[in-house]
Design a protein around this motif. Structure first.
Motif, PDB file in Angstrom:
ATOM      1  N   VAL A  11       1.982   7.166 -10.348  1.00  0.00           N
ATOM      2  CA  VAL A  11       3.249   7.898 -10.340  1.00  0.00           C
ATOM      3  C   VAL A  11       3.261   8.811  -9.118  1.00  0.00           C
ATOM      4  O   VAL A  11       2.449   9.735  -9.013  1.00  0.00           O
ATOM      5  CB  VAL A  11       3.435   8.720 -11.628  1.00  0.00           C
ATOM      6  N   VAL A  12       4.165   8.539  -8.202  1.00  0.00           N
ATOM      7  CA  VAL A  12       4.232   9.281  -6.942  1.00  0.00           C
ATOM      8  C   VAL A  12       5.108  10.517  -7.148  1.00  0.00           C
ATOM      9  O   VAL A  12       6.327  10.411  -7.304  1.00  0.00           O
ATOM     10  CB  VAL A  12       4.794   8.405  -5.813  1.00  0.00           C
ATOM     11  N   GLY A  86      -1.492  14.105  -2.874  1.00  0.00           N
ATOM     12  CA  GLY A  86      -0.779  13.135  -2.059  1.00  0.00           C
ATOM     13  C   GLY A  86      -0.862  13.459  -0.584  1.00  0.00           C
ATOM     14  O   GLY A  86      -1.491  14.433  -0.169  1.00  0.00           O
ATOM     15  N   GLY A  87      -0.236  12.630   0.227  1.00  0.00           N
ATOM     16  CA  GLY A  87      -0.256  12.797   1.672  1.00  0.00           C
ATOM     17  C   GLY A  87       1.098  13.226   2.208  1.00  0.00           C
ATOM     18  O   GLY A  87       2.013  13.574   1.457  1.00  0.00           O
ATOM     19  N   SER A  93       0.595   8.803  -0.120  1.00  0.00           N
ATOM     20  CA  SER A  93       0.436   9.253  -1.501  1.00  0.00           C
ATOM     21  C   SER A  93       0.096   8.081  -2.425  1.00  0.00           C
ATOM     22  O   SER A  93      -0.761   8.206  -3.305  1.00  0.00           O
ATOM     23  CB  SER A  93       1.715   9.946  -1.984  1.00  0.00           C
ATOM     24  N   VAL A  94       0.760   6.953  -2.235  1.00  0.00           N
ATOM     25  CA  VAL A  94       0.444   5.778  -3.047  1.00  0.00           C
ATOM     26  C   VAL A  94      -1.006   5.363  -2.823  1.00  0.00           C
ATOM     27  O   VAL A  94      -1.744   5.068  -3.776  1.00  0.00           O
ATOM     28  CB  VAL A  94       1.393   4.611  -2.729  1.00  0.00           C
ATOM     29  N   LEU A 189      -4.233  -2.712  -2.770  1.00  0.00           N
ATOM     30  CA  LEU A 189      -5.140  -1.738  -2.167  1.00  0.00           C
ATOM     31  C   LEU A 189      -5.573  -2.202  -0.781  1.00  0.00           C
ATOM     32  O   LEU A 189      -5.602  -1.409   0.171  1.00  0.00           O
ATOM     33  CB  LEU A 189      -6.358  -1.516  -3.060  1.00  0.00           C
ATOM     34  N   ALA A 190      -5.878  -3.492  -0.654  1.00  0.00           N
ATOM     35  CA  ALA A 190      -6.277  -4.030   0.646  1.00  0.00           C
ATOM     36  C   ALA A 190      -5.146  -3.896   1.660  1.00  0.00           C
ATOM     37  O   ALA A 190      -5.381  -3.580   2.836  1.00  0.00           O
ATOM     38  CB  ALA A 190      -6.689  -5.489   0.504  1.00  0.00           C
ATOM     39  N   ALA A 191      -3.905  -4.119   1.224  1.00  0.00           N
ATOM     40  CA  ALA A 191      -2.755  -4.004   2.125  1.00  0.00           C
ATOM     41  C   ALA A 191      -2.591  -2.565   2.599  1.00  0.00           C
ATOM     42  O   ALA A 191      -2.319  -2.304   3.776  1.00  0.00           O
ATOM     43  CB  ALA A 191      -1.491  -4.482   1.414  1.00  0.00           C
ATOM     44  N   HIS A 192      -2.769  -1.615   1.703  1.00  0.00           N
ATOM     45  CA  HIS A 192      -2.650  -0.202   2.088  1.00  0.00           C
ATOM     46  C   HIS A 192      -3.745   0.193   3.073  1.00  0.00           C
ATOM     47  O   HIS A 192      -3.498   0.911   4.052  1.00  0.00           O
ATOM     48  CB  HIS A 192      -2.702   0.690   0.846  1.00  0.00           C
TER      49      HIS A 192
END
Length: 423
Positions: A11-12, A86-87, A93-94, A189-192
């Protein structure tokens, strides 16, 4: 969960929500008597196929967050992982949330599927979550979308404030994308991580990031009610929807079979001046040549009003519910105290009729801020603007107020309680 497949949701909630106005981020604003984030977390945590909810919040929002969580049923609260910071962007953040879930792998193994959801979409319901989980399992990357009813133009900025139309795509092929978006956990996760390594941080949508990473993304049926709260009008509509009434007030409807008793409560608060450049009054930040010495934000108007409501239901005072010896309330925003008192009134079936505050101060002058203060208090309490009055006066140079050593406020609150509860 160890050795078995399980699902999680990120949840962002780290955004500032500045477009909606005010000093409180939109995810912590009240709709129908509960914070937006509280409603969002409750909806996700109540789903039986989501084992862990991973909140992502701003670094300075811990007190807001914990107030939201305190409203949840303990069974739902047990599903919440500790919030992570978060960032600067939604994408960052995700990723923070995903990395936190990955950190659980040593004990539980990673989740097989993850939903990513915006905190500012509190209308998410069980049916939409069901569709997201099914689409995510079947396709590995899926986003909810609703058909576009308006004609869309692709325009080129001419630098004159007028855009030149380049294309009018067929709206039959267009979808407005929502959340929750569903993905196989490991590929997302790998894509991020891949995007971060490439120093790409501009993705505002996980579906777009997944597409960039080479994943096939499908669109499943969204929900028109699952609107994101972005503008003040969205907040008003959400408040109406969750209040179960078309009225702006979130007060419960009067039951014609119930006899109500009128109660009056009063409150008073005072704070000394200290160094600073602003004071908080009625939930509004007012520029001043000094600040106030206080454990919380020192909002004398909201403190007095909180005590007035607590007095009307004979439930102690602000120090009983939020002791100054408790460090979690250091610097806390006073709208949380008032919202708590409002909830206690409503939990007893009560309704708020009128709120009246008088500020005693030589400075700052509140005339220019009067309507903003009334509107903010009406929003916090879920009452009509006409039910809020605020006045200001000096003490003719007498006493500590007259010597400009501090400021004070007194408040009165008129409520109605069901006769049985008021007895």
């Amino acid at each position: 969960m160890s050795g078995t497949a399980w699902n999680a949701a990120v949840v962002v909630a780290a955004g500032r929500g500045i477009r909606i106005g005010g000093d409180v981020p939109k995810q912590y604003r009240s709709v129908g008597g509960r914070a937006v984030l509280t409603r969002t977390l409750a909806a996700l945590a109540a789903h039986p196929d989501l084992a862990v909810i991973q909140p992502v919040i701003a670094a300075d929002a811990a007190s807001f967050y914990h107030a939201c969580v305190a409203e949840l049923d303990p069974v739902l609260r047990a599903k919440l992982a500790a919030p992570v910071e978060g960032g600067a962007t939604r994408q960052q953040s995700v990723r923070s949330g995903l990395e936190a879930l990955a950190g659980r792998s040593a004990v539980t193994g990673p989740p097989s599927l993850v939903l990513v959801h915006d905190a500012a979409r509190p209308h998410v319901d069980t049916a939409l979550i069901d569709r997201a989980l099914v689409a995510g399992r079947d396709h590995g990357a899926a986003v909810p979308g609703i058909a576009v009813t308006d004609t869309i133009k692709i325009v080129e900025d001419t630098g004159t404030g007028i855009g030149r139309v380049r294309e009018t795509p067929a709206r039959e092929s267009l979808r407005a994308v929502q959340t929750p978006q569903a993905f196989a956990f490991a590929p997302l996760l790998a894509a991020h991580r891949k995007a971060a390594e490439a120093d790409l941080h501009g993705f505002t949508d996980d579906g777009a990031l997944a597409e960039w990473a080479g994943l096939d993304v499908v669109v499943f049926e969204g929900d028109p009610r699952n609107r994101k709260i972005t503008q003040p009008s969205d907040l008003i509509e959400a408040d109406r929807g969750f209040s179960g009434s078309d009225a702006l007030s979130s007060e419960p409807e009067t039951d014609s079979m119930t006899t109500y008793v009128t109660r009056l409560g009063t409150g008073f608060d005072v704070h000394a001046f200290t160094e600073g450049d602003h004071v908080w009054l009625g939930g509004v930040k007012i520029p001043a040549d000094r600040g106030v010495l206080a454990h919380s934000d020192g909002d004398v108007a909201l403190h007095a009003l909180t005590d007035a409501l607590l007095g009307a239901i004979a439930d102690g005072d602000i120090g009983t519910h939020f002791p100054p010896s408790d460090e979690q309330w250091r610097g806390a925003s006073s709208d949380r105290f008032l919202a708590h008192a409002v909830k206690l009134v409503r939990d007893r079936g009560g309704r708020i009729d009128h709120l009246d505050i008088t500020v005693l101060a030589e400075a700052p002058r509140i005339g220019a801020h009067r309507e903003a203060i009334r509107a903010r208090i009406a929003e916090i309490c879920g009452v009509k603007l006409s039910s809020v009055s605020i006045k200001a006066t000096t003490t003719e140079k007498l006493g500590f107020v007259g010597r400009a050593e501090g400021l004070a406020a007194q408040a009165a609150a008129t409520i109605r309680l069901p006769e049985d509860d008021a007895a």
